[in-house]
Design a protein around this motif. Sequence first.
Motif, PDB file in Angstrom:
ATOM      1  N   ALA A 235       8.403   4.085  -4.363  1.00  0.00           N
ATOM      2  CA  ALA A 235       7.011   3.717  -4.076  1.00  0.00           C
ATOM      3  C   ALA A 235       6.045   4.775  -4.607  1.00  0.00           C
ATOM      4  O   ALA A 235       5.016   4.450  -5.206  1.00  0.00           O
ATOM      5  CB  ALA A 235       6.819   3.526  -2.575  1.00  0.00           C
ATOM      6  N   GLU A 236       6.373   6.069  -4.399  1.00  0.00           N
ATOM      7  CA  GLU A 236       5.486   7.136  -4.874  1.00  0.00           C
ATOM      8  C   GLU A 236       5.335   7.115  -6.389  1.00  0.00           C
ATOM      9  O   GLU A 236       4.244   7.283  -6.923  1.00  0.00           O
ATOM     10  CB  GLU A 236       6.047   8.514  -4.472  1.00  0.00           C
ATOM     11  CG  GLU A 236       5.796   8.894  -3.022  1.00  0.00           C
ATOM     12  CD  GLU A 236       6.458  10.233  -2.659  1.00  0.00           C
ATOM     13  OE1 GLU A 236       6.438  10.566  -1.474  1.00  0.00           O
ATOM     14  OE2 GLU A 236       7.000  10.914  -3.560  1.00  0.00           O
ATOM     15  N   GLU A 237       6.455   6.945  -7.084  1.00  0.00           N
ATOM     16  CA  GLU A 237       6.424   7.088  -8.542  1.00  0.00           C
ATOM     17  C   GLU A 237       5.896   5.843  -9.245  1.00  0.00           C
ATOM     18  O   GLU A 237       5.278   5.945 -10.300  1.00  0.00           O
ATOM     19  CB  GLU A 237       7.824   7.434  -9.071  1.00  0.00           C
ATOM     20  CG  GLU A 237       8.299   8.811  -8.615  1.00  0.00           C
ATOM     21  CD  GLU A 237       9.600   9.249  -9.271  1.00  0.00           C
ATOM     22  OE1 GLU A 237      10.275   8.424  -9.907  1.00  0.00           O
ATOM     23  OE2 GLU A 237       9.939  10.438  -9.128  1.00  0.00           O
ATOM     24  N   THR A 238       6.169   4.661  -8.680  1.00  0.00           N
ATOM     25  CA  THR A 238       5.837   3.422  -9.412  1.00  0.00           C
ATOM     26  C   THR A 238       5.052   2.401  -8.608  1.00  0.00           C
ATOM     27  O   THR A 238       4.643   1.374  -9.157  1.00  0.00           O
ATOM     28  CB  THR A 238       7.127   2.717  -9.889  1.00  0.00           C
ATOM     29  OG1 THR A 238       7.863   2.287  -8.730  1.00  0.00           O
ATOM     30  CG2 THR A 238       7.990   3.634 -10.734  1.00  0.00           C
ATOM     31  N   GLY A 239       4.900   2.621  -7.292  1.00  0.00           N
ATOM     32  CA  GLY A 239       4.219   1.633  -6.467  1.00  0.00           C
ATOM     33  C   GLY A 239       5.085   0.432  -6.114  1.00  0.00           C
ATOM     34  O   GLY A 239       4.633  -0.452  -5.384  1.00  0.00           O
ATOM     35  N   GLN A 241       7.843  -1.678  -4.188  1.00  0.00           N
ATOM     36  CA  GLN A 241       8.435  -1.656  -2.844  1.00  0.00           C
ATOM     37  C   GLN A 241       9.896  -2.077  -2.930  1.00  0.00           C
ATOM     38  O   GLN A 241      10.244  -2.972  -3.711  1.00  0.00           O
ATOM     39  CB  GLN A 241       7.675  -2.606  -1.915  1.00  0.00           C
ATOM     40  CG  GLN A 241       6.189  -2.292  -1.800  1.00  0.00           C
ATOM     41  CD  GLN A 241       5.931  -0.901  -1.245  1.00  0.00           C
ATOM     42  OE1 GLN A 241       6.491  -0.514  -0.213  1.00  0.00           O
ATOM     43  NE2 GLN A 241       5.112  -0.124  -1.944  1.00  0.00           N
ATOM     44  N   SER A 269       8.863  -6.076  -4.646  1.00  0.00           N
ATOM     45  CA  SER A 269       7.620  -6.312  -5.397  1.00  0.00           C
ATOM     46  C   SER A 269       7.871  -5.851  -6.822  1.00  0.00           C
ATOM     47  O   SER A 269       8.852  -5.149  -7.075  1.00  0.00           O
ATOM     48  CB  SER A 269       6.447  -5.536  -4.780  1.00  0.00           C
ATOM     49  OG  SER A 269       6.575  -4.153  -5.056  1.00  0.00           O
ATOM     50  N   LYS A 271       4.933  -5.140  -9.220  1.00  0.00           N
ATOM     51  CA  LYS A 271       3.777  -4.540  -9.890  1.00  0.00           C
ATOM     52  C   LYS A 271       3.944  -3.019  -9.970  1.00  0.00           C
ATOM     53  O   LYS A 271       4.206  -2.363  -8.957  1.00  0.00           O
ATOM     54  CB  LYS A 271       2.497  -4.878  -9.112  1.00  0.00           C
ATOM     55  CG  LYS A 271       1.239  -4.373  -9.804  1.00  0.00           C
ATOM     56  CD  LYS A 271      -0.014  -4.835  -9.050  1.00  0.00           C
ATOM     57  CE  LYS A 271      -1.310  -4.396  -9.710  1.00  0.00           C
ATOM     58  NZ  LYS A 271      -1.399  -3.000 -10.076  1.00  0.00           N
ATOM     59  N   ILE A 272       3.816  -2.477 -11.190  1.00  0.00           N
ATOM     60  CA  ILE A 272       4.009  -1.041 -11.412  1.00  0.00           C
ATOM     61  C   ILE A 272       2.663  -0.321 -11.449  1.00  0.00           C
ATOM     62  O   ILE A 272       1.764  -0.694 -12.188  1.00  0.00           O
ATOM     63  CB  ILE A 272       4.751  -0.778 -12.740  1.00  0.00           C
ATOM     64  CG1 ILE A 272       6.177  -1.344 -12.679  1.00  0.00           C
ATOM     65  CG2 ILE A 272       4.775   0.715 -13.060  1.00  0.00           C
ATOM     66  CD1 ILE A 272       6.931  -1.260 -14.000  1.00  0.00           C
ATOM     67  N   THR A 273       2.532   0.701 -10.594  1.00  0.00           N
ATOM     68  CA  THR A 273       1.385   1.611 -10.650  1.00  0.00           C
ATOM     69  C   THR A 273       1.955   3.018 -10.660  1.00  0.00           C
ATOM     70  O   THR A 273       2.399   3.510  -9.628  1.00  0.00           O
ATOM     71  CB  THR A 273       0.474   1.447  -9.401  1.00  0.00           C
ATOM     72  OG1 THR A 273       0.217   0.050  -9.208  1.00  0.00           O
ATOM     73  CG2 THR A 273      -0.821   2.207  -9.570  1.00  0.00           C
ATOM     74  N   ASP A 275       2.561   7.099 -10.799  1.00  0.00           N
ATOM     75  CA  ASP A 275       1.930   8.357 -10.423  1.00  0.00           C
ATOM     76  C   ASP A 275       2.054   9.268 -11.646  1.00  0.00           C
ATOM     77  O   ASP A 275       3.132   9.767 -11.948  1.00  0.00           O
ATOM     78  CB  ASP A 275       2.668   8.971  -9.231  1.00  0.00           C
ATOM     79  CG  ASP A 275       2.161  10.376  -8.923  1.00  0.00           C
ATOM     80  OD1 ASP A 275       1.287  10.881  -9.669  1.00  0.00           O
ATOM     81  OD2 ASP A 275       2.647  10.969  -7.954  1.00  0.00           O
TER      82      ASP A 275
END
Length: 323
Positions: A235-239, A241, A269, A271-273, A275
Motif C-alpha cells: 500500500a505504501e509503495e503503490t497504493g 490494497q 484493488s 490502481k497504482i499510485t 510513492d
Amino acid sequence: MMQEFTGLAFAGGGLLRVADRRADQAGLQALAALGRVLPVWRGKPLFRNGQGLGFVSADSPVLAQGAGLVFLGLDPDLPAEKAAVFACDISDWSPEAGAEGIEQGFLDPQIQAHPALPDDQGFADLRNALQTLDPLESEIAATAKALVHWHRSHRFCATCGAESVPSMGGWQRTCAACGAQHFPRTDPVVIMLVVKDDHLLLGRSPGWPEGMYSCLAGFMEPGETVETAVRREVAEETGVQTGRVRVLASQPWPFPASLMLGCLAEATSDKITIDPVEIEDAIWLDRASLVQVMDGRHPRINAPRRGAIAQSLMEYWLADRLE
Ligand SMILES: [Zn+2]
C-alpha cells in the motif's frame, strides 16, 4: 507450510553449525589448525577465478591484520578433524593505492588481489557469484559475510557503550563492563508477488540496473506479522490494497543482514499510485509479457538476477508451481 525453492542462492547448503562446540575455545583452536578459513575484506569474500571460494589456512599471512576467527561450522563432506570452516575479517588490510573500493551501488565489479595470494584469487562482490557457488559454499559465504559485518558494526555494547569482545566462537559479543550478551542480527524483509486477475505487480527502485523490475519488498517493523508487513509495504509503495497473504519460501540475503520472506499476496484493488521516495515505477504485467521478461526478450523490462528469491517467485508463478 513453506516451499523449498530450488536454485535459491545461500539457502540450505547443509553446513553443520554444531553450536555445542562454540564454547570450547581450546577445541576450536585445534579445529582451526587443520581447518579452512574464508577471508572477508570489506564485505567481499575471497574467490578463486571467480568460481568458488578461496580458502586459506589459519596461519596464512593473509590473516596477519585480521580480526579473530569466527567459527562457521563443519563441512559435512569432510572427515571431522579437517571439516572446520572459519571466517576472518581482514578489512584493515589496504590494497595498493587505486585498488581500493568499498561496497557501493548495486554491484561492485572490482576484484581486489592480495600480494600473499595466487594471481587467480581475489576479493569480489558476492552478488556476482549467486550462480557460481555450490549450495554449501553459498551458505558458507552468506554466513561469513553476515557475521563479519555484525562484528564490525556492533563493536560497542548497546547497553553501556563499552567495547565488547567476541565470544562463543564469534556467535556472541560479551561486555566485560556490564555483563550484557549480544547476538548476531538478522533483519526480516518481506518480498512479495502481488497478483490480480493473472497479472503481477512489479516495481523498480532508484539506482537499480537500467530496465530491471522486481517484486516489491520492504523491511518488517517491530510489532508486525508477515501478513501485515506485506499489506503495509504494498500500500505504501503503490497504493494497491491486498487481502490474503501466504508465506512461500525464505532466503538468507547477507547484504548486509537480511532474511527474505517470499510471499504471495492477492490484490483487491489495481490502481497504482507510487510513492516516489521509495520506488521509481510500478506496473502490472500479464503472463505473456512476463514470459518475455524472463526469457530476456522484453523490449524494456529486465528480470531480477538468477539465484535471488524474486526471480524464483516469478518463475514459479509462471510455471503454476506455487502450492
Ligand atoms: Zn555493556
